[in-house]
Design a protein around this motif. Structure first.
Motif, PDB file in Angstrom:
ATOM      1  N   UNK A  61       0.883  -1.161   0.000  1.00  0.00           N
ATOM      2  CA  UNK A  61       0.000   0.000   0.000  1.00  0.00           C
ATOM      3  C   UNK A  61       0.926   1.218   0.000  1.00  0.00           C
ATOM      4  N   UNK A  62       0.838   2.064  -1.020  1.00  0.00           N
ATOM      5  CA  UNK A  62       1.766   3.195  -1.102  1.00  0.00           C
ATOM      6  C   UNK A  62       1.515   4.220   0.008  1.00  0.00           C
ATOM      7  N   UNK A  63       2.587   4.859   0.440  1.00  0.00           N
ATOM      8  CA  UNK A  63       2.480   5.875   1.488  1.00  0.00           C
ATOM      9  C   UNK A  63       1.501   6.987   1.109  1.00  0.00           C
ATOM     10  N   UNK A  64       1.455   7.341  -0.179  1.00  0.00           N
ATOM     11  CA  UNK A  64       0.599   8.440  -0.642  1.00  0.00           C
ATOM     12  C   UNK A  64      -0.888   8.073  -0.639  1.00  0.00           C
ATOM     13  N   UNK A  65      -1.231   6.803  -0.448  1.00  0.00           N
ATOM     14  CA  UNK A  65      -2.633   6.403  -0.501  1.00  0.00           C
ATOM     15  C   UNK A  65      -3.459   7.083   0.582  1.00  0.00           C
ATOM     16  N   UNK A  66      -2.945   7.189   1.790  1.00  0.00           N
ATOM     17  CA  UNK A  66      -3.704   7.811   2.889  1.00  0.00           C
ATOM     18  C   UNK A  66      -4.091   9.239   2.532  1.00  0.00           C
ATOM     19  N   UNK A  67      -3.154  10.007   1.958  1.00  0.00           N
ATOM     20  CA  UNK A  67      -3.453  11.383   1.545  1.00  0.00           C
ATOM     21  C   UNK A  67      -4.480  11.411   0.420  1.00  0.00           C
ATOM     22  N   UNK A  68      -4.308  10.535  -0.557  1.00  0.00           N
ATOM     23  CA  UNK A  68      -5.240  10.483  -1.689  1.00  0.00           C
ATOM     24  C   UNK A  68      -6.651  10.165  -1.214  1.00  0.00           C
ATOM     25  N   UNK A  69      -6.783   9.189  -0.328  1.00  0.00           N
ATOM     26  CA  UNK A  69      -8.102   8.810   0.183  1.00  0.00           C
ATOM     27  C   UNK A  69      -8.711   9.942   1.006  1.00  0.00           C
ATOM     28  N   UNK A  70      -7.879  10.637   1.771  1.00  0.00           N
ATOM     29  CA  UNK A  70      -8.376  11.745   2.591  1.00  0.00           C
ATOM     30  C   UNK A  70      -8.852  12.912   1.730  1.00  0.00           C
ATOM     31  N   UNK A  71      -8.260  13.088   0.567  1.00  0.00           N
ATOM     32  CA  UNK A  71      -8.623  14.199  -0.321  1.00  0.00           C
ATOM     33  C   UNK A  71      -9.831  13.889  -1.206  1.00  0.00           C
ATOM     34  N   UNK A  72     -10.255  12.633  -1.245  1.00  0.00           N
ATOM     35  CA  UNK A  72     -11.400  12.250  -2.078  1.00  0.00           C
ATOM     36  C   UNK A  72     -12.672  12.894  -1.547  1.00  0.00           C
ATOM     37  N   UNK A  73     -13.530  13.300  -2.456  1.00  0.00           N
ATOM     38  CA  UNK A  73     -14.824  13.866  -2.084  1.00  0.00           C
ATOM     39  C   UNK A  73     -15.707  12.753  -1.523  1.00  0.00           C
ATOM     40  N   UNK A  74     -16.644  13.090  -0.649  1.00  0.00           N
ATOM     41  CA  UNK A  74     -17.550  12.067  -0.113  1.00  0.00           C
ATOM     42  C   UNK A  74     -18.242  11.294  -1.244  1.00  0.00           C
ATOM     43  N   UNK A  75     -18.206   9.980  -1.146  1.00  0.00           N
ATOM     44  CA  UNK A  75     -18.824   9.134  -2.154  1.00  0.00           C
ATOM     45  C   UNK A  75     -17.983   8.896  -3.395  1.00  0.00           C
ATOM     46  N   UNK A  76     -16.842   9.564  -3.504  1.00  0.00           N
ATOM     47  CA  UNK A  76     -15.998   9.399  -4.694  1.00  0.00           C
ATOM     48  C   UNK A  76     -15.349   8.019  -4.735  1.00  0.00           C
ATOM     49  N   UNK A  77     -14.983   7.497  -3.570  1.00  0.00           N
ATOM     50  CA  UNK A  77     -14.368   6.170  -3.491  1.00  0.00           C
ATOM     51  C   UNK A  77     -15.382   5.178  -2.919  1.00  0.00           C
ATOM     52  N   UNK A  78     -15.428   3.983  -3.475  1.00  0.00           N
ATOM     53  CA  UNK A  78     -16.348   2.994  -2.916  1.00  0.00           C
ATOM     54  C   UNK A  78     -15.841   2.492  -1.565  1.00  0.00           C
ATOM     55  N   UNK A  79     -16.719   1.924  -0.763  1.00  0.00           N
ATOM     56  CA  UNK A  79     -16.291   1.357   0.519  1.00  0.00           C
ATOM     57  C   UNK A  79     -15.179   0.324   0.308  1.00  0.00           C
ATOM     58  N   UNK A  80     -14.184   0.372   1.167  1.00  0.00           N
ATOM     59  CA  UNK A  80     -13.086  -0.576   1.089  1.00  0.00           C
ATOM     60  C   UNK A  80     -12.062  -0.265   0.016  1.00  0.00           C
ATOM     61  N   UNK A  81     -12.082   0.959  -0.539  1.00  0.00           N
ATOM     62  CA  UNK A  81     -11.117   1.330  -1.580  1.00  0.00           C
ATOM     63  C   UNK A  81      -9.695   1.292  -1.020  1.00  0.00           C
ATOM     64  N   UNK A  82      -8.783   0.808  -1.830  1.00  0.00           N
ATOM     65  CA  UNK A  82      -7.379   0.662  -1.437  1.00  0.00           C
ATOM     66  C   UNK A  82      -6.526   0.688  -2.704  1.00  0.00           C
ATOM     67  N   UNK A  83      -5.268   1.034  -2.534  1.00  0.00           N
ATOM     68  CA  UNK A  83      -4.321   1.003  -3.654  1.00  0.00           C
ATOM     69  C   UNK A  83      -3.165   0.079  -3.284  1.00  0.00           C
ATOM     70  N   UNK A  84      -2.685  -0.639  -4.265  1.00  0.00           N
ATOM     71  CA  UNK A  84      -1.513  -1.499  -4.099  1.00  0.00           C
ATOM     72  C   UNK A  84      -0.533  -1.186  -5.223  1.00  0.00           C
ATOM     73  N   UNK A  85       0.681  -0.833  -4.837  1.00  0.00           N
ATOM     74  CA  UNK A  85       1.723  -0.603  -5.837  1.00  0.00           C
ATOM     75  C   UNK A  85       2.542  -1.874  -5.993  1.00  0.00           C
ATOM     76  N   UNK A  86       2.688  -2.282  -7.242  1.00  0.00           N
ATOM     77  CA  UNK A  86       3.391  -3.510  -7.604  1.00  0.00           C
ATOM     78  C   UNK A  86       4.724  -3.134  -8.242  1.00  0.00           C
ATOM     79  N   UNK A  87       5.787  -3.713  -7.743  1.00  0.00           N
ATOM     80  CA  UNK A  87       7.112  -3.574  -8.349  1.00  0.00           C
ATOM     81  C   UNK A  87       7.579  -4.952  -8.758  1.00  0.00           C
ATOM     82  N   UNK A  88       8.157  -5.035  -9.934  1.00  0.00           N
ATOM     83  CA  UNK A  88       8.632  -6.325 -10.401  1.00  0.00           C
ATOM     84  C   UNK A  88       9.545  -6.187 -11.594  1.00  0.00           C
ATOM     85  N   UNK A  89       9.714  -7.283 -12.270  1.00  0.00           N
ATOM     86  CA  UNK A  89      10.566  -7.355 -13.458  1.00  0.00           C
ATOM     87  C   UNK A  89       9.719  -7.879 -14.617  1.00  0.00           C
ATOM     88  N   UNK A  90       9.721  -7.136 -15.714  1.00  0.00           N
ATOM     89  CA  UNK A  90       9.044  -7.590 -16.931  1.00  0.00           C
ATOM     90  C   UNK A  90      10.051  -8.370 -17.763  1.00  0.00           C
TER      91      UNK A  90
END
Length: 140
Positions: free
Chosen positions: A66-95
């Motif tokens: 879960x990226x550090x910036x997610x908490x700020x992004x979720x806090x800045x969302x307008x009411x109802x903009x994000x569905x319940x249980x919204x979360x972000x996951x950042x994936x790092x890997x090798x293609x």
């Protein structure tokens, strides 16, 4: 590991459809998710050309956080903009991309990163995918 294979008889729409099947069941984000997927996949014409080179590609996942910036992004969302249980996951890997060029096997491995924006409803329904970040421009 997620793999696409130009020689498997599938086309980009087959892979995109599989992702859309786990997308927002309300349909609100489906058009955006389809556009996100289109930016990740080769066009149909490019796919046909890649078949000539027996191209396969896979992503080896190193970390999912879960990226550090997610908490700020979720806090800045307008009411109802994000569905319940919204979360972000950042994936790092090798293609990993493999193919044949001038009868010689070629391999390319490069770092890759992206963010999955998901919702995991609090009522126990399955999680679903909302959107994908631009490739190599993840939320950190």
């Amino acid at each position: 590991m997620f793999t696409w294979d130009t020689g498997a008889g599938l086309v980009p729409l087959d892979y995109t459809s599989a992702i859309l099947d786990v997308g927002d069941p309300s349909g609100h984000e489906q058009a955006g998710l389809a556009a996100d997927m289109a930016s990740y996949m080769p066009t149909r014409d490019a796919w046909v050309k890649l078949r000539e080179y027996a191209t396969t590609q896979s992503i080896e996942i190193d970390t999912v956080v879960v990226p550090d910036a997610w908490a700020d992004a979720a806090a800045q969302a307008k009411p109802g903009q994000l569905p319940p249980g919204a979360i972000a996951y950042t994936v790092d890997g090798i293609r990993h991309r493999d193919g044949v060029w001038n009868d010689t096997a070629e391999t390319l491995s490069v770092p890759v990163a992206f963010t999955l924006f998901m919702a995991c409803p609090l009522d126990g329904d399955p999680c679903y995918l909302l959107r994908l970040s631009q490739l190599d421009n993840p939320l950190r």
